[in-house]
Design a protein around this motif. Structure first.
Motif, short mmCIF file in Angstrom:
data_model
loop_
_atom_site.label_atom_id
_atom_site.label_comp_id
_atom_site.label_asym_id
_atom_site.label_seq_id
_atom_site.Cartn_x
_atom_site.Cartn_y
_atom_site.Cartn_z
N ASP A 1 23.16 2.40 67.87
CA ASP A 1 23.25 3.43 68.48
C ASP A 1 21.98 4.47 68.42
O ASP A 1 21.69 4.96 69.40
N TRP A 2 21.32 4.35 67.27
CA TRP A 2 19.99 5.03 67.21
C TRP A 2 18.98 4.55 68.19
O TRP A 2 18.19 5.16 68.64
N LEU A 3 18.72 3.25 68.57
CA LEU A 3 18.17 2.62 69.63
C LEU A 3 18.32 2.77 70.80
O LEU A 3 17.38 3.27 71.71
N GLU A 4 19.70 3.00 71.11
CA GLU A 4 20.16 3.43 72.53
C GLU A 4 19.59 5.05 72.80
O GLU A 4 19.19 5.05 74.04
N LYS A 5 19.58 5.79 71.80
CA LYS A 5 19.26 7.13 71.90
C LYS A 5 17.75 7.05 72.15
O LYS A 5 17.27 8.04 73.03
N ALA A 6 17.02 6.46 71.58
CA ALA A 6 15.53 6.54 71.56
C ALA A 6 15.14 5.96 73.08
O ALA A 6 14.20 6.78 73.79
N HIS A 7 15.87 5.02 73.64
CA HIS A 7 15.72 4.55 75.03
C HIS A 7 16.17 5.63 75.81
O HIS A 7 15.34 5.86 76.94
N GLN A 8 17.18 6.46 75.57
CA GLN A 8 17.28 7.64 76.58
C GLN A 8 16.47 8.60 76.52
O GLN A 8 16.15 9.14 77.62
N ASP A 9 16.07 8.87 75.02
CA ASP A 9 14.98 10.25 75.25
C ASP A 9 13.90 9.79 75.49
O ASP A 9 12.96 10.53 75.96
N HIS A 10 13.32 8.54 75.51
CA HIS A 10 12.01 8.06 76.04
C HIS A 10 12.06 6.88 76.91
O HIS A 10 11.59 5.69 76.88
N PRO A 11 12.88 7.13 78.20
CA PRO A 11 12.87 6.08 79.23
C PRO A 11 11.52 5.52 79.47
O PRO A 11 11.35 4.30 80.26
N ASP A 12 10.64 6.12 79.62
CA ASP A 12 9.18 5.72 80.01
C ASP A 12 8.21 5.23 79.14
O ASP A 12 6.91 4.98 79.44
N MET B 1 13.14 2.05 49.93
CA MET B 1 14.24 2.76 50.47
C MET B 1 15.15 1.97 50.92
O MET B 1 14.86 0.70 51.84
N GLY B 2 16.56 2.18 50.84
CA GLY B 2 17.40 1.25 51.57
C GLY B 2 18.01 2.08 52.60
O GLY B 2 17.91 3.35 52.86
N ASP B 3 19.21 1.40 53.44
CA ASP B 3 19.77 2.05 54.38
C ASP B 3 19.04 2.69 55.41
O ASP B 3 18.93 4.24 55.77
N VAL B 4 17.88 2.17 55.85
CA VAL B 4 17.02 2.83 56.64
C VAL B 4 16.51 2.42 57.97
O VAL B 4 16.23 0.92 57.99
N LEU B 5 16.27 2.92 58.97
CA LEU B 5 15.78 2.39 60.12
C LEU B 5 14.75 3.24 60.60
O LEU B 5 14.40 4.46 60.41
N VAL B 6 13.60 2.62 60.88
CA VAL B 6 12.29 3.17 61.45
C VAL B 6 11.98 2.74 62.84
O VAL B 6 11.90 1.65 62.95
N MET B 7 11.95 3.62 63.95
CA MET B 7 11.73 3.18 65.28
C MET B 7 10.28 3.86 65.55
O MET B 7 10.03 4.94 65.16
N VAL B 8 9.55 3.21 66.23
CA VAL B 8 8.25 3.69 66.70
C VAL B 8 8.24 3.56 68.12
O VAL B 8 7.99 2.76 68.54
N ILE B 9 8.08 4.64 68.81
CA ILE B 9 7.85 4.63 70.30
C ILE B 9 6.54 4.99 70.64
O ILE B 9 5.77 5.84 70.20
N ARG B 10 6.05 3.89 71.80
CA ARG B 10 4.74 4.03 71.92
C ARG B 10 4.48 4.41 73.47
O ARG B 10 5.27 3.73 74.38
N TYR B 11 3.79 5.39 73.72
CA TYR B 11 3.02 5.71 75.10
C TYR B 11 1.76 5.08 75.22
O TYR B 11 0.78 5.70 74.42
N PHE B 12 1.29 4.15 76.08
CA PHE B 12 0.01 3.43 76.07
C PHE B 12 -0.81 4.51 76.78
O PHE B 12 -0.58 4.91 77.74
N GLY B 13 -1.95 4.61 76.24
CA GLY B 13 -2.93 5.78 76.50
C GLY B 13 -4.07 4.87 77.13
O GLY B 13 -5.14 5.70 77.51
N GLY B 14 -4.13 3.61 77.57
CA GLY B 14 -5.05 2.99 78.38
C GLY B 14 -6.15 2.38 77.78
O GLY B 14 -6.93 1.56 78.25
#
Length: 201
Positions: free
Chosen positions: A38-49, A93-106
């Protein structure tokens, strides 16, 4: 007896920049693979590019997590998910998800640069997120008279237990979530009030 362990108190997002690439790190408390999805789907919705959305998680107690996984999402193998997971493990830490969303800067960062950037992004968000202690709970089912409900509610309030459900019929049936370290105290309370109870296995 399972040990208590820290879990993230809430969702948090932090952004870092490395050589014009943006790294948006998010941390979220998760209790199952479905919640991760669910969290990953939200990340993809928030940052489609976004160029990459890399992640790692562990569910359960640190050091003996019931489940852990990671994903590089197209970055060179081992340069994203693994550094994120190792920061999680280092934070104990337990019960934890970390997502890192990257926008490539060239500007390409190289394998070492990517590892440092993803680990740094994970560190930035994990070092700031609040922590709460996860206490393992045991579920108990109780049958009691109507007069016993108020004392039970009072006991729950005083002992960090949670009245999960109450059903009224000829008598009162309740399901209580009891912190494992309070199970004996709970049994003593039920015995003293002559309540019919059993712990779920």
């Amino acid at each position: 007896m399972k040990k208590d362990y820290p879990v993230p108190a809430s969702f948090l997002e932090r952004e870092t920049e490395v050589k014009k690439s943006r790294f948006i790190a998010r941390v979220a408390p998760v209790g199952s693979r479905d919640e991760v999805k669910d969290w990953l789907e939200k990340a993809h919705q928030d940052h489609p590019d976004a160029r990459h959305i890399c992640w790692a998680y562990q569910v359960g107690r640190p050091g003996s997590a019931a489940e852990a996984a990671m994903n590089d999402d197209g970055e060179p193998s081992g340069t994203a998910g693994k550094p994120i997971l190792s920061v999680i493990q280092h934070k104990d830490m337990g019960d934890v998800l970390v997502m890192v969303i990257r926008y490539f800067g060239g500007i390409k960062l190289g394998a070492g640069g990517l590892v440092r950037a993803y680990a740094g992004a994970a560190e930035s968000v994990l070092s700031e997120v609040g922590r709460v202690v996860h206490k393992p709970l045991s579920a108990a089912n109780i049958t009691m008279g109507f007069a016993d409900e108020q004392p039970l509610r009072h006991w729950c309030d005083m002992n960090a237990a949670e009245l999960d459900s109450v059903t009224y019929g000829a008598s009162v049936a309740a399901r209580v979530l009891v912190p494992e370290d309070q199970a004996e105290v709970f049994s003593a309370f039920c015995d003293a009030h002559k309540l019919d109870y059993s712990f779920e296995t």
